[in-house]
Enzyme design. Sequence first.
Site, PDB file in Angstrom:
ATOM      1  N   HIS A   1     -36.392 -81.982 -15.835  1.00  0.00           N
ATOM      2  CA  HIS A   1     -37.281 -82.944 -16.467  1.00  0.00           C
ATOM      3  C   HIS A   1     -38.691 -82.657 -16.594  1.00  0.00           C
ATOM      4  CE1 HIS A   1     -39.780 -86.616 -15.225  1.00  0.00           C
ATOM      5  NE2 HIS A   1     -39.333 -87.048 -16.485  1.00  0.00           N
ATOM      6  N   SER A   2     -39.303 -82.814 -17.589  1.00  0.00           N
ATOM      7  CA  SER A   2     -40.781 -82.549 -18.022  1.00  0.00           C
ATOM      8  C   SER A   2     -40.986 -80.874 -17.626  1.00  0.00           C
ATOM      9  CB  SER A   2     -41.667 -83.350 -16.970  1.00  0.00           C
ATOM     10  OG  SER A   2     -42.871 -83.336 -17.158  1.00  0.00           O
ATOM     11  N   LEU A   3     -41.712 -80.715 -16.801  1.00  0.00           N
ATOM     12  CA  LEU A   3     -42.304 -79.237 -16.473  1.00  0.00           C
ATOM     13  C   LEU A   3     -41.227 -78.566 -16.058  1.00  0.00           C
ATOM     14  CD1 LEU A   3     -44.585 -77.057 -16.691  1.00  0.00           C
ATOM     15  CD2 LEU A   3     -44.937 -77.539 -14.187  1.00  0.00           C
TER      16      LEU A   3
END
Length: 707
Positions: free
Chosen positions: A343-345
């Site tokens: 998720h995300s980074l």
Amino acid sequence: MSVMSAQEQNPTVPSRTAPEAAEWDAGNGYEAVAPHWFYCKVTGGRERWLPFSIQDSERLEEAHGAGKDKGDVVVPTSGGRYDVHLKQRQRLAVFWEEEVSEVRRCTWFYKGDKDNKYVPYSESFSQELEEAYMIAVTLDEWKKKLESPSREVIILHNPKLMVHYHPVATSDDWGSTPTEQGRPRTVKRGVENIAAEIPNGEPLQIDHLVFVVHGIGPACDIRFRSIVQCVNDFRSVSLSMLQAHFRKAQEQQQIGRVEFLPVNWHSSLHSTGVDVDLERITLPSISRLRHFINDTILDAFFYNSSTYCQTILDTVASEMNRLYLLFLQRNPDFKGGVSIAGHSLGSLILFDLLTNQKAAPEDEHSREVRALQLSTAEVKEILKKLDLSEYCPAFEKEKIDGEALFLCGEKNLEEMGIPLGPRMKLLHYISSRREISTILQDLPSLGLLLCVLQDTKEHSTARQHSTTASRDGPYPDISLGQVSANYPQLLYKPTIFFAFGSPIGMFLTVRGVKRINPDYSLPTCKGFFNIFHPFDPVAYRIEPMIVPDLEFEPMLLPHHKGRKRMHLELKEGLTRMSVDLKNNLLGSLRVAWQSFTRAPLAAVEGTSSEGEAETEESTEKQPDPKPEEAPAPAKEDPSLINVGKLNRGNRIDYVLQEKPIESFNEYLFALQGHLCYWESEDTVLLVLKEIYQTIGVTLDQPLPGSQ
């Protein structure tokens, strides 16, 4: 505990009527209460008692009955993610760090003060209550007052009315009546009378394993929950989606479930002492905002630092490898695949790791690594080689295989009864074999070994030339611009890589990778899905980097109930209606204009035929209407667009359907859009569909619009 008649203590209690007496006499036979096991979860300083699943409770009760005369018995619960130590009455997490939870064998409950949740009495107090209840039922003597040492009073009026009085203040020597001791609490006997939501339990069979890596900060959703809690939600949604969309396969026992395990790297990064250094230079004003930035936003900057990037990469890779080996140790019959999700980074971290994995060709060093791994499985041979064959029974008793042996530490060997001398020999052997394995995995070819031994200056010069050539070519190297680090190797080849709300496309562009070669695929992972919410401010697309000359929309993720959301269908219907009205209006005006221009030509007698010919010719030569005026042409099937080999030739970008309330204001729900994936049924269903498709299992009913 003292037991006395409540008729004298509380004369206001109404006497039993004849119908009630008949009802009680009919059921005068005493039946032992069925216990159910609970565990205590502490969140925000508040205790919540949660029931184990029916499956786990039965397993705990069976172990409790069989192990009364034995030592501590350990029972795996919650799909093997927690162990319950029966003797200590404790519940411990297996795969991650978590506070130890108290466990109780519960039979009697009372309603709490602050909410309507029932709280179980202690096991000893419940036993005393049960004995008093048994006497009351057997002798048909009710209205008994039971007083505990803490001056708490429980009155058994009848089987359906039992109350608990909590003392407001310390009573004097004369005592006080129960009605003077505050508001009574409801008391219930047996878990079936408290309306608790008790799950049935998870399927024992695990078909696939998915590691989930979080993004920036310690909190992963809008409620500031940890990655463990968010992955728990994701797993719960997956179980409900399996029941709703894979029922046939479950009934035929073709599938079990998918296990999702969280991977936490934030705590390791911030335990390096960097927080102390940041605190020293942080301004005192707006302290909460600055602390939030230091703890969350700066993680993206840390990842672009060669020093802390190495820490993050090592933590993520080593944690996934540790979890993988531990999972295999606890599930020796597991034959399924492994996928990863970020998720995300976290998705960028996984993408960089995957782009730097070695494809493991079948060369000499690969065969040595494989031979080494096979030799570790033969624990008996290892012990024989070390002249420690006499300790084989101890290893067989604990079911220690090759992988488990390499996870053993000195404390484990000591608990197994291995003396100090043999213990040191085993630990030295394990340590040396680990070093050999690491060298063979990190140096899989002689060419790489020679490259490492080259002069540092020559090596950096060659790297600079390679980077320049990659930047100048039509398809830059996918690793262009990555932070210079030693990228660890994973112990497995992931089946699919899922990216949720991912900034991969943005980071690649910033690094100088403007285009991705259509023939490129991740070395060890052939599946890649980029899933995002339309209002997610952090998410970027991948497909336009592969096919930059073609404009096309991402694949719309079908709703888990099999249709588009109502507001999206209404929006599309209104759009089509307006286009049709516009086209009809323009068509009518065109016909009227053509009729008007033909009228004077027909009045010229000598050149009527020529005029008609010119009119027809001019009509034929009229340019086609503008694209927006013409009816929309039939669109090409979006799933058939060729987007390269990054996902086996299939589509990569998938967009969720926003909720009706979210469509009112995109900016208001932007943050929610980035944190919505953990409880998104549509996201979970796509993950399950793609995972089970690799083993030939499909949905009960194909969803419209799905690939």
